[in-house]
Design a protein around this motif. Structure first.
Motif, short mmCIF file in Angstrom:
data_model
loop_
_atom_site.label_atom_id
_atom_site.label_comp_id
_atom_site.label_asym_id
_atom_site.label_seq_id
_atom_site.Cartn_x
_atom_site.Cartn_y
_atom_site.Cartn_z
N TYR A 1 38.14 -16.31 7.52
CA TYR A 1 36.77 -16.06 8.07
C TYR A 1 36.82 -16.97 9.56
O TYR A 1 37.39 -17.99 9.60
N SER B 1 31.18 -18.66 9.48
CA SER B 1 30.48 -17.33 9.47
C SER B 1 31.17 -16.82 8.14
O SER B 1 32.18 -17.12 7.64
N GLU C 1 32.66 -13.76 8.55
CA GLU C 1 33.10 -12.49 9.58
C GLU C 1 34.59 -12.94 9.47
O GLU C 1 34.93 -13.76 9.79
N ARG C 2 35.47 -11.70 8.74
CA ARG C 2 36.97 -11.66 8.83
C ARG C 2 37.31 -11.65 10.24
O ARG C 2 36.88 -11.09 11.31
N GLN D 1 39.49 -7.04 12.32
CA GLN D 1 38.24 -6.13 12.58
C GLN D 1 38.83 -4.69 12.98
O GLN D 1 39.88 -4.83 13.76
#
Length: 794
Positions: free
Chosen positions: A706, A710, A712-713, A716
């Motif tokens: 991540y 966050s 979020e990976r 993307q």
């Protein structure tokens, strides 16, 4: 403690020095005064201890009379040789040892306090019968050639296992029948020859403790570790190439003639085909099978009687017939009894035979057939002489089998897989060294294949949300199948008002609720087992109802024959993943040809849920003095460009896939050279050393990392993520990105992010930049991922 405690034997063991003392009594009549005086001194020392003559089984006497026993055995165990000879006094078929030489004592001492001396290849199950054969020889003059070499396995002070061969001197023994001994006749002897494994018969002829053993044996022990170590050379006796030489077969017969001490014996061989349950002839000059009797193959059940079939094929044990003629006469009395192997041997003039199974832990490989034209010379007793040579025969047959498998494997390797050309030279070099060492008589070892100071490159194009996509496909399939089953049970309950149908409907509703609300890892397996174990048997019953036949037929038409479940959405998913992997791997392989032409380097790729690849470049791999960092920089730029092209290729083909999936691309940068070595067990290269292992840790985990602070990976869809740790890497790749932006491979939205710490790895960062796409190869317009999706859906 008594010698005979916890031992069942026809022999009652007693230590006695009577036979030796009788020798000294003879020496008192010698003309040599010194010999006479020494003999009288020894005889006088035992006058007060009659048990030393009459015999004793109480082992404490050995300690009480140690001084006298040492004197009696003084000449037999010369103190001048005690540091050199490995020698001890003992009794047969027992681990008791006394009056040992100093060298033997030191060997036992070096073995450690926990070591217990025992004869390793003396089978405990056969001890009773072996004692009986000794009695047959001593008391009845029936000489059964059952002599086998016995060994001790004793570790030395360094823990190295050494092998010691034991030779017995039995000059000072006697065996005396008791009133319980059974007088044996020739018929008893003949019966025993064919019944080595019939312990009840042997006990009938030789009741427990029906004979007394009096005396002791001298064990002369020799270190044969080197002989044992090189004994595998014998396995070459039946090598594939030798079978082409007719003279080899005769030599093979001679080996067995020497082993059994019999001149007129021959050896046959037949292969066991497990798949077809047949015996097959071994092709080769002079090869023969007495079991097949001229046929090339025959069914095992038609070649053997029930008893021999069980012994050889099911139990993998020896089977012997000592008198074929006698067996034929017996069969005439019982015409319904089938013994095809006896008739086949009789037709070939065989009078006695031993069939020996060649078997390993996987089962039967073949049969050795040892035959003689004389009755009784081959029997179930001397069949045990094969125990020490069968491992070599098994090894040779296994090797022959492995050679065939290796040939097949070589073809598969050539046609289906190969060592990467960039490193083939190193494998060839080590293989040549291995062959040279073998021919030079040296210890041949295939040395470790390693390359130092090479730079790694890693990249992957991964299917986003693959686990979620497969789970969703699984849930859809299971839901459809459960509803179909529920519908059938609902119809069935209208025809037969059975509560069990309502129970099944309730259970199906419960499964449907679980799928919708809390789908678990094992839910798929549980429901599949429910279909297999519970539903399938009930449907067999329901199919007898005419009103349900059509609905059940429709149900089974939708069930996949290979997996026995409804396999529709999952099939679409699996086919999509397979197509993605195939297309991406094909493109990468094609591009690799160009990259290898620029500068040779090691390359490997793997298909998972997507395609990942490893590359290693450096002086050690190219073998030549030509490496320059410019080739590393060039390969990095090539990798980034190819990843962009693979992204484009994927989305141009996306409409052809059964289901819609997205991918995300990542490159891992490691700016320090490392060492790699080839792992023989896994047939692939891996990094060496603790520091280098950090690279492997990052490689396996980073795509799931991540962005710091966050959820979020880092990877993307629509973007390429370049993971690194050093500032110089960031500068280098920003330069490549700028160049590819000018070529319209990448967009202008560069972002640099920090990653959350991984296991034992901190300080990682990533550059993320969007890929620019074309709708097709002919399309010259540039699209971001979002723009492309709008264009595709428009």
């Amino acid at each position: 403690m008594d010698l005979n405690d916890n031992i069942e034997s026809p022999l009652n063991l007693q230590v006695s020095f009577n036979k030796l003392l009788e020798q000294y009594e003879t020496l008192t009549k010698s003309g040599d005064e010194f010999i006479v005086a020494n003999a009288n001194r020894i005889l006088k020392s035992v006058d007060s201890y009659p048990e030393l003559r009459t015999g004793f089984s109480d082992m404490s006497v050995l300690k009480k009379r140690e001084k006298e026993i040492n004197l009696i055995l003084h000449d037999t165990f010369n103190p001048l040789l005690t540091q050199n000879e490995i020698k001890t006094a003992s009794v047969p078929l027992h681990n008791l040892n006394f009056n040992s030489s100093e060298r033997f004592k030191n060997i036992i001492k070096n073995a450690g306090e926990d070591f217990e001396l025992e004869i390793k290849n003396m089978p405990n199950d056969d001890m009773y019968i072996i004692a009986c054969t000794i009695i047959l020889n001593f008391c009845y003059g029936y000489v059964i050639n059952f002599k086998r070499p016995f060994y001790y396995q004793i570790p030395d002070k360094d823990g190295v296992m050494r092998y010691y061969k034991i030779l017995y001197n039995a000059d000072f023994c006697e065996i005396i029948p008791t009133e319980n001994a059974v007088k044996l006749a020739q018929e008893d002897y003949d019966e025993l020859l064919d019944n080595f494994n019939n312990i009840d018969l042997w006990k009938e002829k030789f009741p427990p403790n029906s004979y007394v053993f009096k005396g002791f044996v001298i064990s002369n022990i020799f270190d044969v570790t080197e002989d044992q170590s090189i004994s595998n050379i014998k396995s070459s006796l039946i090598g594939e190439d030798r079978r082409k030489d007719k003279s080899f077969v005769e030599k093979f017969h001679e080996i067995f003639r020497s082993l059994f001490g019999l001149k007129d014996i021959k050896v046959g061989f037949s292969i066991y085909n497990k798949a077809e349950n047949t015996f097959e002839l071994v092709y080769g000059a002079g090869m023969n099978s007495f079991l097949l009797n001229g046929n090339e193959s025959a069914s095992c059940s038609e070649s053997l009687c029930g008893k021999s079939y069980e012994r050889l094929i099911e139990e993998n044990k020896y089977f012997a017939i000592s008198d074929i003629d006698k067996k034929i006469e017996k069969l005439k009395q019982y015409p319904k009894v089938q013994a095809p192997q006896v008739k086949a041997l009789y037709e070939q003039g065989v009078k006695s035979v031993i069939f020996a199974p060649i078997a390993n832990e996987d089962g039967l490989l073949g049969i050795i057939e040892i035959v003689s034209d004389k009755p009784k010379v081959l029997n179930s007793v001397n069949a045990n002489k094969l125990i020490d040579v069968m491992p070599y025969i098994v090894s040779a047959v296994e090797r022959s089998k492995n050679e065939e498998e290796n040939l097949i494997e070589a073809i598969i390797q050539k046609e289906c897989t190969s060592i990467h050309p960039s490193v083939r030279w190193r494998f060839q070099k080590e293989a040549k060294n291995f062959i040279h060492a073998e021919f030079s008589g040296e210890q041949a070892v295939f040395k470790k294949i390693a390359f130092d100071d090479v730079y790694p490159l890693y990249g992957q194009i991964d299917i986003k949300g693959s686990s979620e996509a497969r789970n969703e496909a699984t849930k859809q399939d299971l839901t459809l199948q459960l509803h179909a089953v529920k519908s059938i049970f609902t119809s069935a309950s209208r025809i037969e008002a059975l509560p069990i149908y309502d129970q099944y409907i309730y259970q199906i509703n419960d499964y449907l609720d679980g799928i919708n609300n809390h789908f678990q890892v094992d839910s798929e397996q549980q429901i599949s087992e429910f279909f297999k174990q519970e539903i399938a048997p009930v449907f067999k019953h329901l199919y007898t109802l005419d009103a349900l036949k059509q609905e059940i037929n429709t149900y089974f038409e939708n069930i996949d024959d290979k997996v026995n479940v409804l396999y529709s959405h999952r099939k679409d998913y699996d086919e999509t993943v397979a197509l993605i992997n195939k297309e991406m791997a094909s493109l990468l392989d094609k591009k690799q040809v160009e990259a290898q032409a620029m500068y040779p380097h090691y390359f490997e790729r793997f298909k998972t849920d997507g395609v990942e690849h490893n590359m290693y470049i450096g002086e050690a791999i190219t073998k030549e003095d030509s490496f320059n960092p410019i080739y590393l920089f060039n390969l990095r730029l090539w990798q980034l460009q190819v990843m962009c092209e693979m992204e484009n290729s994927f989305y141009q083909m996306q409409s052809k896939f059964p289901i819609s999936l997205d991918v995300a691309s990542m490159i891992l940068v490691f700016n320090q050279p490392l060492s790699i070595s080839f792992r023989m067990d896994e047939k692939q290269f891996d990094v060496d050393g603790t520091y280098n292992a950090r690279y492997e840790i990052v490689k396996k985990r980073v795509d799931k990392a991540y962005i710091k602070g966050s959820k979020e990976r880092v990877t993307q869809k629509g973007k390429i993520s370049i993971v690194y740790s050093q500032k110089q890497d960031e500068i280098e790749y920003l330069r490549y990105i700028k160049f590819l932006q000018s070529k319209h491979y990448l967009d202008a939205d560069i972002e640099i992010v920090e990653l959350q710490d991984l296991q034992s790895v901190t300080g990682l960062k990533a550059i993320r930049v969007s890929v620019l796409y074309h709708k097709s190869e002919e399309d010259k317009s540039f699209y971001t991922y979002d723009d492309l999706m709008k264009e595709i859906k428009a």
